[in-house]
Design a protein around this motif. Structure first.
Motif, short mmCIF file in Angstrom:
data_model
loop_
_atom_site.label_atom_id
_atom_site.label_comp_id
_atom_site.label_asym_id
_atom_site.label_seq_id
_atom_site.Cartn_x
_atom_site.Cartn_y
_atom_site.Cartn_z
N GLY A 502 -4.42 39.21 0.56
CA GLY A 502 -3.25 39.64 -0.17
C GLY A 502 -2.62 38.56 -1.04
O GLY A 502 -1.58 38.79 -1.65
N THR A 566 6.37 36.26 3.26
CA THR A 566 5.88 37.53 3.82
C THR A 566 5.68 37.42 5.32
O THR A 566 5.87 38.40 6.05
N HIS A 570 7.52 39.88 7.83
CA HIS A 570 6.80 40.68 8.84
C HIS A 570 7.46 40.54 10.21
O HIS A 570 7.70 41.54 10.91
N GLN A 583 1.70 45.24 9.25
CA GLN A 583 1.40 45.07 7.83
C GLN A 583 0.30 46.02 7.41
O GLN A 583 -0.73 46.14 8.07
N GLN A 586 -0.55 43.76 1.25
CA GLN A 586 0.40 42.92 0.52
C GLN A 586 -0.28 42.35 -0.70
O GLN A 586 -1.50 42.32 -0.80
N ILE A 593 6.84 39.25 -4.33
CA ILE A 593 6.22 39.72 -3.09
C ILE A 593 6.16 41.24 -3.14
O ILE A 593 7.14 41.90 -3.49
N ARG A 594 5.01 41.78 -2.76
CA ARG A 594 4.90 43.21 -2.51
C ARG A 594 4.31 43.36 -1.11
O ARG A 594 3.18 42.95 -0.87
N PHE A 595 5.07 43.95 -0.20
CA PHE A 595 4.66 43.98 1.21
C PHE A 595 4.75 45.43 1.72
O PHE A 595 5.82 46.04 1.71
N ASP A 596 3.61 45.98 2.15
CA ASP A 596 3.56 47.34 2.70
C ASP A 596 3.50 47.26 4.23
O ASP A 596 2.80 46.42 4.79
N ARG A 700 7.26 50.25 1.37
CA ARG A 700 6.96 49.04 0.59
C ARG A 700 8.25 48.31 0.28
O ARG A 700 9.22 48.92 -0.20
#
Length: 880
Positions: A502, A566, A570, A583, A586, A593-596, A700
């Motif tokens: 990621g 991230t 998390h 997670q 990402q 930052i893009r965090f799913d 997200r």
């Protein structure tokens, strides 16, 4: 009696004693084959070793491989529950030789394990060989002493394995167990071989040929062995039962389900089997990172889950069931598969949310079915399109729809259903992109075998000198590249991070005597090669050149900050929302930052504030980041978090950031090979800028750190200051002022809607104020100018009070469009259907149709000028 877990352990221990490397199961999501939906056989993780694309790290191996067959070519879903040996999830025991031993030792190992270690009666065993494989037949006589009638020669492809139209292939030898004369069926090769008496328990594949496109074959220089034995099948044999669902694992799962339901009765057996089997596949898929969705792997998972949930509904479950049985599965299989234990909170929460969601769609689906069949009579046929919509949208299998309509004397148009299914399959083929990974070119595997892995120096440095080893263009090695060309380059050492985990690949520059190039991206090929995408700016570049490699240091610093953040995010999410959060993907680069992550509902403002506060508190600790290399299981046992579905090597990098806010232990410990800050304080500032849903059960977060976060906050402050100046209030009162204006706007909208309604009720639009009589039924029919579709319903409800026995037909006209609402009340419901009346009005006005209940329906049309024609169509039907 040996348990299923003991049988698995015995198999692996046996082959470890035979000098095989015991390899952990790969994740169910294929790591090296984008053409497969799921790993569906034990050899899949070793495919590149058999084809020669990669060199195997061991000459021989053994594994118990998790496998799923529930989608695509290999799909056993619809058979599960009604047969003795079909599963969506199963474990494939296998031993493999990569150019080491061949037929004789493979047969010897198999016979020793079955007859010596497991003491199966020799008289119960028989084997098949490919009809031309005299060598295998002779070895079975020599090693096992089997007579000719126990060695069946099979001339079909059932006993000849191939990886595809070309490539490695070879004959098979299958071992069968005779369950006894009391069970129907004959031996393999006989007319009644499809019976259940003789069951294949082990398949030995002798990979000895190379198949070419012209149909010819040549001997492989290093013939190999690939075997597969279904753990559930051999467990049934060793536990003295004929049915896989009678082994200890399934008996325990079914007992747990019955305890939750307090349900008994032999007629419920298929449903209990479906739930037990589908719980296994669902839980393992979730543990390997798959979540239910409407496409790809997630769609298959949702089908599996909903089939089990429908059977729970048939058993009378009043509340979601599967998540209550999941802990039993984790207890039974968690020791062999630790990922189940790590993912238990996520498994339980995902199952619970999906079953709650399905119970709502189940109700809506039954409503749709009732509406679709309301006008049908005994002997009629339900549209196949409707049956497909129930299947595709609401998760109704075709057999459920058929059962439901059979009670009304109806059947389903199967041809239409199959046509709709075919269209869906074609769309799926067009949209399917496999595992989302690009199949690594054979050229890079060849380069990897020749030159070895890249030497990455970028954890500590952003500059290095090195030698250009290889230039590649369009999949082929080239001798030189000049200005203006875009090529891929491999260096003997590099500080450039290749995209993985990621984290985006680095950018920067490469310089050499007389030339320079821009590095636009770095990707991994063949597992561990750092391949640089170059745009040659000046000069000519040739292999052997000494170069200076310089990473864009400012972008790297921002990327490091974002990546470390991230990890803190998390941990904060799990602390604030619960341990079910994991997670799901990402992407971090130098911008943001893009965090799913897995979670079933939007975050509240308070939750977002708590998460931000936690992360920033750890940032302010300004403690050094700690990294060390460990074995994966050692790291996990020490508390490090591993990502679901990731396959780790023999050694992993473990990153520790910050101290827990309560002072007890570390704040974040994860396995990660990315680049990170030296101290948490290097992150400086963390700010969440958005939170949204991206799929069912997946949210997200987008966030910023450092200077980007500071600029964002300045922009927000500037907006607030501007609004304060416009409203002539302090910044602290802007929010209250906006809320007051919104309340005022809502009040005005309500007053306007009330005025429109009063005008309409008073005969607006020039229509007669009272009802008229058509065909013996009182009718209130009006065109209402300036009234949109959303305002028609409350007007119709008011008219129903005035006309408790009759038909109300309203056409609203606004913004050049028309909306129709029809209500049927009292005894008129026995003669007229609101949906049919509304549909007639819509069609007369150029629309496509309407929907609703027999007593209330709505629709819309694009041409408001035909409003009178719409009412006329309704009146025509009433007077017919």
């Amino acid at each position: 009696m040996a348990s299923l877990n003991e049988i698995r352990t015995h198999f692996l221990d046996f082959f470890q004693r035979k000098e095989h490397a015991v390899v952990p199961s790969a994740p169910l999501v294929p790591q090296n084959d984008p053409t497969l939906l799921f790993v569906n056989a034990g050899m899949v993780p070793f495919k590149n070793y058999f084809t020669g694309a990669e060199a195997s790290p061991w000459p021989r191996a053994a594994s118990s491989q998790k496998s799923v067959r529930a989608g695509g070519k290999h799909n056993d879903l619809d058979n599960v529950g009604y047969t003795a040996r079909h599963h969506t999830f199963f474990e494939m025991l296998g031993n493999f030789s990569f150019g080491d031993y061949f037929k004789e030792r493979a047969i010897s190992h198999a016979w020793e394990l079955l007859t010596k270690e497991w003491a199966l009666p020799v008289e119960k065993l028989m084997v098949t060989v490919y009809h031309t494989d005299d060598e295998a037949a002779a070895l079975w006589k020599k090693i096992a002493g089997l007579p000719d009638h126990k060695i069946v020669r099979i001339p079909t492809s059932d006993n000849f394995w191939s990886m595809g139209d070309t490539g490695p292939c070879g004959p098979c030898s299958e071992i069968f167990y005779d369950h006894g004369e009391h069970i129907p069926g004959g031996p393999p090769g006989s007319p009644d071989e499809d019976g259940d008496r003789f069951v294949e328990i082990w398949n030995l594949v002798f990979m000895q040929f190379e198949q070419f496109a012209d149909g010819t074959r040549a001997d492989l220089p290093k013939p190999s062995i690939d075997t597969g034995m279904g753990l559930e099948r051999i467990a049934a044999v060793l536990q003295g039962v004929h049915d896989n669902y009678d082994v200890d694992l399934f008996k325990d799962l079914i007992a747990s389900t019955k305890a939750q339901l307090r349900a008994e009765g032999s007629d419920t057996t298929p449903s209990h089997r479906v739930i037990a089997d589908h719980l296994r596949s669902s839980s393992f898929l979730i543990a390997d990172g798959v979540l239910p969705s409407n496409e790809g792997r997630g769609y298959v998972l949702r089908r599996i889950m909903r089939r089990a949930m429908r059977h729970a509904h048939l058993l009378g479950a009043d509340e979601p069931l599967m998540h209550r049985v999941a802990p039993t599965l984790v207890n039974l299989m968690g020791e062999a598969y630790p990922e189940l234990r790590r993912a238990e909170p996520a498994i339980v929460e995902t199952l619970r949310q999906e079953e709650e969601r399905f119970r709502r769609t189940l109700g809506r689906g039954m409503t749709l079915l009732e509406e679709a069949t309301a006008g049908l009579k005994d002997g009629d046929v339900l549209s196949g399109e409707t049956a497909f919509k129930l299947y595709d949208t609401y998760g109704f299998p075709l057999d459920l729809t058929q059962d439901a309509v059979r009670a009304k004397g109806l059947t389903v148009n199967l041809d239409e259903f199959e046509q709709a299914m075919a269209r869906q399959r074609e769309m799926a083929r067009e949209n399917w992109v496999g595992s989302g990974q690009v199949a690594a070119a054979a050229e890079w595997f060849s380069i990897r075998d020749r030159l070895g892995p890249s030497d990455f120096t970028g954890y500590d440095n952003t500059e290095a000198t090195g030698e250009l080893l290889v230039l590649v263009s369009e999949g082929q090695e080239i001798e030189r590249a000049g200005a203006g060309q875009r090529v891929q380059a491999l260096f003997d050492r590099t500080p450039f991070y290749a995209e993985s985990g990621g984290q985006a690949g680095d950018q920067g520059e490469v310089e050499w005597q007389g030339g320079r190039a821009r590095v636009t991206d770095v990707q991994k090929q063949a597992g561990d090669l750092h391949v640089h995408d170059l745009e040659i700016l000046e000069g000519e570049l040739v292999p052997g050149a000494r170069v200076r490699l310089a990473v864009d240091a400012e972008r790297r610093a921002s990327t490091r900050s974002n990546h470390s953040a991230t990890h803190l995010l998390h941990a904060a999410l799990r602390n604030v929302l619960g341990k079910h959060v994991t997670q799901k993907g990402q992407m971090v680069d130098g911008e943001r930052i893009r965090f799913d992550f897995s979670h079933g509902q939007p975050l509240t403002a308070e939750e977002i504030e708590r998460i931000e506060a936690e992360v920033n508190a750890v940032v302010r600790q300004n403690l050094p980041a700690q990294t060390k290399n460990m074995r994966p299981q050692e790291a996990i046992d020490a508390g490090a978090m591993a990502l679901f579905g990731e396959k780790y090597g023999d050694s992993v990098r473990v990153l520790t950031l910050g101290r827990a806010l309560d002072g007890e232990g570390d704040y974040s410990v994860e396995l990660c090979g990315g680049t990170h800050v030296a101290r948490t304080g290097d992150i400086a500032l963390f700010k969440i800028v958005s939170e949204q849903g991206v799929a069912a059960g997946v949210r997200r977060i987008e966030a910023l750190t450092g200077e980007a976060a500071r600029r964002y906050l300045l922009e927000q402050a500037s907006v607030a200051k501007s609004l304060a100046e416009q409203f002539k209030v302090p910044v602290s009162e802007v929010s209250a002022r906006i809320e007051a204006l919104q309340a005022q706007a809502r009040k005005l909208e309500k007053e306007l809607a009330d005025a429109k309604r009063q005008l309409a009720m008073g005969g607006g639009g020039g229509a007669a104020a009272g009802p008229e009589e058509i065909g013996g039924v009182k009718v209130m029919a009006r065109v209402m100018e300036g009234v949109g579709g959303k305002d028609l319903r409350p007007i119709a409800e008011e008219f129903k009070k005035q006309l408790p026995d009759g038909v109300i037909a309203l056409v609203g006209v606004a913004d050049g469009k028309a909306a129709v609402t029809v209500a049927v009340t009292g005894s008129a419901t026995a003669k007229f259907n609101a949906a049919e009346l509304a549909k007639a009005a819509v069609l007369a006005m150029g629309g496509q149709g309407a929907g609703g209940r027999p007593d209330f329906a709505q629709g819309g049309a694009p041409d408001a000028s035909k409003a009178a024609e719409g009412l006329a169509a309704v009146k025509a039907l009433l007077g017919a």
